[in-house]
Design a protein around this motif. Structure first.
Motif, PDB file in Angstrom:
ATOM      1  N   UNK A 112       0.819  -1.212   0.000  1.00 14.94           N
ATOM      2  CA  UNK A 112       0.000   0.000   0.000  1.00 14.94           C
ATOM      3  C   UNK A 112       0.855   1.265   0.000  1.00 14.94           C
ATOM      4  N   UNK A 113       1.983   1.228   0.691  1.00 19.27           N
ATOM      5  CA  UNK A 113       2.828   2.413   0.852  1.00 19.27           C
ATOM      6  C   UNK A 113       3.869   2.589  -0.246  1.00 19.27           C
ATOM      7  N   UNK A 114       3.940   1.686  -1.186  1.00 17.44           N
ATOM      8  CA  UNK A 114       5.024   1.745  -2.173  1.00 17.44           C
ATOM      9  C   UNK A 114       4.997   3.003  -3.032  1.00 17.44           C
ATOM     10  N   UNK A 115       3.831   3.605  -3.232  1.00 13.99           N
ATOM     11  CA  UNK A 115       3.744   4.810  -4.067  1.00 13.99           C
ATOM     12  C   UNK A 115       3.763   6.099  -3.253  1.00 13.99           C
ATOM     13  N   UNK A 116       4.012   5.983  -1.962  1.00 15.13           N
ATOM     14  CA  UNK A 116       4.040   7.139  -1.073  1.00 15.13           C
ATOM     15  C   UNK A 116       5.483   7.634  -0.992  1.00 15.13           C
ATOM     16  N   UNK A 117       5.675   8.942  -1.147  1.00 17.57           N
ATOM     17  CA  UNK A 117       7.037   9.485  -1.102  1.00 17.57           C
ATOM     18  C   UNK A 117       7.618   9.343   0.306  1.00 17.57           C
ATOM     19  N   UNK A 118       8.911   9.469   0.411  1.00 19.77           N
ATOM     20  CA  UNK A 118       9.587   9.368   1.704  1.00 19.77           C
ATOM     21  C   UNK A 118       9.072  10.367   2.722  1.00 19.77           C
ATOM     22  N   UNK A 119       8.888  11.604   2.293  1.00 18.32           N
ATOM     23  CA  UNK A 119       8.390  12.643   3.201  1.00 18.32           C
ATOM     24  C   UNK A 119       6.950  12.346   3.641  1.00 18.32           C
ATOM     25  N   UNK A 120       6.098  11.947   2.691  1.00 18.82           N
ATOM     26  CA  UNK A 120       4.710  11.600   3.023  1.00 18.82           C
ATOM     27  C   UNK A 120       4.666  10.416   3.985  1.00 18.82           C
ATOM     28  N   UNK A 121       5.521   9.433   3.732  1.00 14.44           N
ATOM     29  CA  UNK A 121       5.569   8.235   4.572  1.00 14.44           C
ATOM     30  C   UNK A 121       5.958   8.605   5.999  1.00 14.44           C
ATOM     31  N   UNK A 122       6.966   9.447   6.125  1.00 16.91           N
ATOM     32  CA  UNK A 122       7.441   9.853   7.452  1.00 16.91           C
ATOM     33  C   UNK A 122       6.334  10.554   8.238  1.00 16.91           C
ATOM     34  N   UNK A 123       5.636  11.472   7.593  1.00 15.73           N
ATOM     35  CA  UNK A 123       4.532  12.184   8.249  1.00 15.73           C
ATOM     36  C   UNK A 123       3.407  11.206   8.593  1.00 15.73           C
ATOM     37  N   UNK A 124       3.039  10.385   7.625  1.00 17.39           N
ATOM     38  CA  UNK A 124       1.964   9.422   7.837  1.00 17.39           C
ATOM     39  C   UNK A 124       2.283   8.484   8.999  1.00 17.39           C
ATOM     40  N   UNK A 125       3.480   7.931   9.019  1.00 14.29           N
ATOM     41  CA  UNK A 125       3.841   6.975  10.070  1.00 14.29           C
ATOM     42  C   UNK A 125       3.917   7.635  11.439  1.00 14.29           C
ATOM     43  N   UNK A 126       4.329   8.896  11.490  1.00 11.88           N
ATOM     44  CA  UNK A 126       4.354   9.628  12.757  1.00 11.88           C
ATOM     45  C   UNK A 126       2.938   9.819  13.293  1.00 11.88           C
ATOM     46  N   UNK A 127       2.031  10.243  12.431  1.00 15.76           N
ATOM     47  CA  UNK A 127       0.639  10.453  12.840  1.00 15.76           C
ATOM     48  C   UNK A 127      -0.018   9.109  13.177  1.00 15.76           C
ATOM     49  N   UNK A 128       0.230   8.115  12.364  1.00 17.00           N
ATOM     50  CA  UNK A 128      -0.326   6.782  12.611  1.00 17.00           C
ATOM     51  C   UNK A 128       0.118   6.248  13.969  1.00 17.00           C
ATOM     52  N   UNK A 129       1.386   6.428  14.298  1.00 13.75           N
ATOM     53  CA  UNK A 129       1.899   5.963  15.583  1.00 13.75           C
ATOM     54  C   UNK A 129       1.197   6.677  16.741  1.00 13.75           C
ATOM     55  N   UNK A 130       1.004   7.963  16.607  1.00 13.42           N
ATOM     56  CA  UNK A 130       0.326   8.734  17.658  1.00 13.42           C
ATOM     57  C   UNK A 130      -1.118   8.258  17.830  1.00 13.42           C
ATOM     58  N   UNK A 131      -1.808   8.025  16.727  1.00  9.39           N
ATOM     59  CA  UNK A 131      -3.190   7.544  16.778  1.00  9.39           C
ATOM     60  C   UNK A 131      -3.244   6.135  17.369  1.00  9.39           C
ATOM     61  N   UNK A 132      -2.297   5.296  16.954  1.00  9.52           N
ATOM     62  CA  UNK A 132      -2.239   3.928  17.475  1.00  9.52           C
ATOM     63  C   UNK A 132      -2.109   3.924  18.998  1.00  9.52           C
ATOM     64  N   UNK A 133      -1.187   4.703  19.528  1.00  8.24           N
ATOM     65  CA  UNK A 133      -0.964   4.709  20.973  1.00  8.24           C
ATOM     66  C   UNK A 133      -2.140   5.308  21.732  1.00  8.24           C
ATOM     67  N   UNK A 134      -2.803   6.281  21.145  1.00 10.73           N
ATOM     68  CA  UNK A 134      -4.005   6.829  21.784  1.00 10.73           C
ATOM     69  C   UNK A 134      -5.061   5.729  21.898  1.00 10.73           C
ATOM     70  N   UNK A 135      -5.242   4.994  20.826  1.00  9.49           N
ATOM     71  CA  UNK A 135      -6.203   3.897  20.808  1.00  9.49           C
ATOM     72  C   UNK A 135      -5.812   2.798  21.799  1.00  9.49           C
ATOM     73  N   UNK A 136      -4.568   2.397  21.765  1.00  4.13           N
ATOM     74  CA  UNK A 136      -4.079   1.321  22.638  1.00  4.13           C
ATOM     75  C   UNK A 136      -4.214   1.712  24.111  1.00  4.13           C
ATOM     76  N   UNK A 137      -3.840   2.930  24.450  1.00  3.81           N
ATOM     77  CA  UNK A 137      -3.927   3.381  25.837  1.00  3.81           C
ATOM     78  C   UNK A 137      -5.376   3.473  26.307  1.00  3.81           C
TER      79      UNK A 137
END
Length: 159
Positions: A112-137
């Motif tokens: 899914x992420x293969x067409x996402x640029x490096x900068x987009x991926x970095x931002x996406x993964x940072x936000x995804x991680x924050x959302x994941x931990x909010x959900x998990x907590x």
């Protein structure tokens, strides 16, 4: 309104469908993977514990546990604290299929992420991680904040 349009759920559902298709030779359905996952993370859980986690009736849990035991994915052992009860444990076969499932899911998400640029991926993964931990907590807190918030919405979610 839901600004995500439930796209996280929809992507996860597609990942499950792909995983199920690739791993069809294991003989496991999606709900059985969830049972195994729960047992792996809660070694010695009782069938009653599974019933509470999944909201199923006793006979459905017993059938699913018996089926997974027959397939070699779990072991049922007597509960030392309850002569009638059984404790459930994942087998090595369950760990092997878990590892296969992780590899297939990882492949899907990387695809899914293969067409996402490096900068987009970095931002996406940072936000995804924050959302994941909010959900998990929140789950670890037994969803107390969300239940309170929902109650303040005056039954907005009731059918």
């Amino acid at each position: 309104m839901d600004s995500t349009q439930r796209k996280i759920t929809k992507i996860a559902r597609e990942a499950l469908r792909f995983t199920s298709k690739v791993l069809k030779d294991t003989g496991l359905g999606l709900s059985e993977y969830e049972f195994i996952h729960c047992i792996r993370h809660n070694p010695g859980i009782s069938q009653e514990g599974l019933r509470e986690k999944f909201g199923l009736d006793k006979s459905a849990v017993a059938r699913r546990a018996a089926n997974l035991e027959k397939k070699g994915f779990i072991e049922r052992k007597p509960d030392p604290n309850d002569g009638r009860g059984k404790q459930l444990f994942a087998t090595e076969q369950a760990n092997t299929v878990k590892n296969s499932k992780v590899l297939v899911e990882s492949f899907f998400y990387e695809w899914l992420l293969q067409d996402v640029t490096g900068e987009e991926r970095e931002i996406f993964l940072t936000v995804l991680d924050r959302i994941y931990w909010k959900s998990k907590n929140e789950r670890r807190a037994d969803f107390k904040n969300l239940i309170e918030l929902e109650a303040n919405c005056h039954g907005k979610f009731e059918a």
